[in-house]
Design a protein around this motif. Structure first.
Motif, PDB file in Angstrom:
ATOM      1  N   MET A   1       0.825  -1.205   0.000  1.00  0.00           N
ATOM      2  CA  MET A   1       0.000   0.000   0.000  1.00  0.00           C
ATOM      3  C   MET A   1       0.860   1.256   0.000  1.00  0.00           C
ATOM      4  SD  MET A   1      -2.828   1.199   2.837  1.00  0.00           S
ATOM      5  CE  MET A   1      -3.918  -0.149   2.410  1.00  0.00           C
ATOM      6  N   SER A   2       1.915   1.256   0.810  1.00  0.00           N
ATOM      7  CA  SER A   2       2.802   2.418   0.861  1.00  0.00           C
ATOM      8  C   SER A   2       3.484   2.645  -0.484  1.00  0.00           C
ATOM      9  CB  SER A   2       3.847   2.229   1.955  1.00  0.00           C
ATOM     10  OG  SER A   2       3.234   2.042   3.220  1.00  0.00           O
ATOM     11  N   ALA A   3       3.917   1.544  -1.107  1.00  0.00           N
ATOM     12  CA  ALA A   3       4.613   1.661  -2.393  1.00  0.00           C
ATOM     13  C   ALA A   3       3.694   2.164  -3.490  1.00  0.00           C
ATOM     14  CB  ALA A   3       5.194   0.303  -2.782  1.00  0.00           C
ATOM     15  N   VAL A   4       2.401   1.894  -3.376  1.00  0.00           N
ATOM     16  CA  VAL A   4       1.448   2.320  -4.407  1.00  0.00           C
ATOM     17  C   VAL A   4       0.965   3.748  -4.174  1.00  0.00           C
ATOM     18  CG1 VAL A   4      -0.863   1.903  -5.347  1.00  0.00           C
ATOM     19  CG2 VAL A   4       0.692  -0.015  -4.957  1.00  0.00           C
ATOM     20  N   LEU A   5       0.613   4.074  -2.927  1.00  0.00           N
ATOM     21  CA  LEU A   5      -0.017   5.367  -2.647  1.00  0.00           C
ATOM     22  C   LEU A   5       0.966   6.527  -2.603  1.00  0.00           C
ATOM     23  CD1 LEU A   5      -2.671   4.454   0.099  1.00  0.00           C
ATOM     24  CD2 LEU A   5      -3.018   4.803  -2.350  1.00  0.00           C
ATOM     25  N   ILE A   6       2.142   6.305  -1.995  1.00  0.00           N
ATOM     26  CA  ILE A   6       3.062   7.433  -1.788  1.00  0.00           C
ATOM     27  C   ILE A   6       3.580   8.030  -3.100  1.00  0.00           C
ATOM     28  CG2 ILE A   6       5.304   8.070  -0.844  1.00  0.00           C
ATOM     29  CD1 ILE A   6       4.749   6.243   1.508  1.00  0.00           C
ATOM     30  N   PRO A   7       4.018   7.229  -4.088  1.00  0.00           N
ATOM     31  CA  PRO A   7       4.543   7.838  -5.310  1.00  0.00           C
ATOM     32  C   PRO A   7       3.478   8.459  -6.201  1.00  0.00           C
ATOM     33  CG  PRO A   7       5.367   5.599  -5.007  1.00  0.00           C
ATOM     34  CD  PRO A   7       4.209   5.791  -4.089  1.00  0.00           C
ATOM     35  N   LEU A   8       2.213   8.052  -6.013  1.00  0.00           N
ATOM     36  CA  LEU A   8       1.163   8.521  -6.917  1.00  0.00           C
ATOM     37  C   LEU A   8       0.805   9.977  -6.631  1.00  0.00           C
ATOM     38  CD1 LEU A   8      -1.302   5.493  -7.079  1.00  0.00           C
ATOM     39  CD2 LEU A   8       0.393   6.181  -8.769  1.00  0.00           C
TER      40      LEU A   8
ATOM     41  N   ILE B   1       3.689   5.931   7.984  1.00  0.00           N
ATOM     42  CA  ILE B   1       3.915   4.488   7.875  1.00  0.00           C
ATOM     43  C   ILE B   1       4.214   3.886   9.242  1.00  0.00           C
ATOM     44  CG2 ILE B   1       5.471   2.734   6.933  1.00  0.00           C
ATOM     45  CD1 ILE B   1       5.813   4.490   4.478  1.00  0.00           C
ATOM     46  N   LEU B   2       5.055   4.555  10.023  1.00  0.00           N
ATOM     47  CA  LEU B   2       5.419   4.036  11.340  1.00  0.00           C
ATOM     48  C   LEU B   2       4.214   3.993  12.280  1.00  0.00           C
ATOM     49  CD1 LEU B   2       8.901   5.726  11.901  1.00  0.00           C
ATOM     50  CD2 LEU B   2       8.419   3.353  11.274  1.00  0.00           C
ATOM     51  N   LEU B   3       3.381   5.043  12.235  1.00  0.00           N
ATOM     52  CA  LEU B   3       2.181   5.042  13.082  1.00  0.00           C
ATOM     53  C   LEU B   3       1.211   3.949  12.643  1.00  0.00           C
ATOM     54  CD1 LEU B   3       1.555   8.887  13.480  1.00  0.00           C
ATOM     55  CD2 LEU B   3       2.331   7.284  15.230  1.00  0.00           C
TER      56      LEU B   3
END
Length: 308
Positions: free
Chosen positions: A40-47, A246-248
């Protein structure tokens, strides 16, 4: 003033150097959830998405966070309660096993106590304890399973004996003692009370094993946790601090998963989430049949990170 160390072992405790092992156990258990978080992080953050179409208001996220904290806190509290109730019931099994042997020892003469019949009644209690262990977890250490089979062979009982069938054998043993006038009526009542207490403990342990937290509640807590975590991630991403989000998210995810893992005190992985059933049963065996059983390569551990 100098103190001397005894031979009884230190109280069970988790050492700080073992924290990383606990962390590895958590990661192993939550590997699917963690993989989904990474994806999810890899998909949402760069978009380059329109965050206003995805984000809730700041007040809504705050309210959702409060609700999430309450749900996770409630789940973890209930999980610990289930685990502790199971441990308390196993404490009853330990105590009643000792009282069973002590009761026979006090009610019978020296000759009767040393008889094969009486020793088989003591062995029968040990067999019940190990069979309860295996039935609750549905797995066993191979050497301990061999030990159990040898114990049943000594008692001339079939390999497919269950806790229920062994308990019936114990009651028949009490009846036979009374019929042969080895014990008087008060002694018979005392032994029956011990047997009844064991049956109550077994029933409580089976209830915990067979009755998980209701699935709708489990699903609801997981879904709302992921919704809240996604909102945290997007909110901090909009502020240029995706790593904090991400950490939270990771923290809430692990907190919720810990509650789910502790809910099952009889899990198979032998990790610190489960109960030390083999260690407990070895303790009972050594109390009732000191140095008579061969546990093979199995060695009990008092380290909560390694026990099983």
């Amino acid at each position: 003033m100098a103190f001397e160390t005894g031979s009884y072992g230190n109280p069970a405790a988790t050492n700080q150097r073992d924290y990383w092992r606990v962390t590895l156990q958590l990661v192993k258990r939550a590997k699917v959830d963690l993989a989904m978080l990474v994806l999810m992080s890899a998909v949402l953050i760069p978009l380059d998405i329109h965050l206003k179409d995805w984000l809730l208001s700041t007040r809504a996220v705050a309210v959702l966070g409060i609700a999430m904290s309450i749900f996770i806190g409630f789940r973890n509290t209930q999980a610990i309660s289930r685990w502790w109730e199971a441990r308390t019931l196993w404490g009853t099994v330990v105590n009643k096993s000792r009282v069973w042997a002590d009761g026979l020892r006090g009610l019978l003469s020296e000759q009767q106590w040393r008889s094969e019949r009486t020793q088989q009644l003591v062995q029968l209690q040990v067999a019940i304890v190990w069979q309860l262990n295996f039935q609750l977890r549905n797995f066993w250490h191979p050497d301990l399973q061999l030990m159990r089979q040898q114990l049943l062979d000594q008692l001339a009982l079939p390999d497919d004996s269950t806790v229920r069938s062994l308990s019936v054998q114990r009651m028949m043993g009490i009846q036979k003692l009374a019929e042969d006038q080895w014990i008087h009526e008060w002694g018979r009542k005392h032994l029956l009370e011990i047997s009844d207490a064991m049956t109550d403990a077994v029933g409580g342990l089976e209830r915990i094993r067979n009755t998980p937290i209701p699935p709708p509640y489990d699903l609801f807590v997981r879904v709302i946790n992921w919704v809240f975590g996604t909102q945290l991630l997007l909110s901090f991403e909009s502020q240029g601090s995706a790593l904090t989000g991400i950490l939270l998210f990771f923290g809430f995810l692990i907190a919720e998963r810990i509650g789910a893992y502790v809910e099952g005190p009889f899990d198979q992985d032998g990790s610190s989430f489960s109960m030390p059933l083999n260690t407990i049963c070895v303790g009972i065996s050594e109390d009732l049949m000191p140095r008579e059983l061969n546990y093979g390569r199995y060695r009990p551990s008092r380290n909560p990170v390694f026990w099983d």
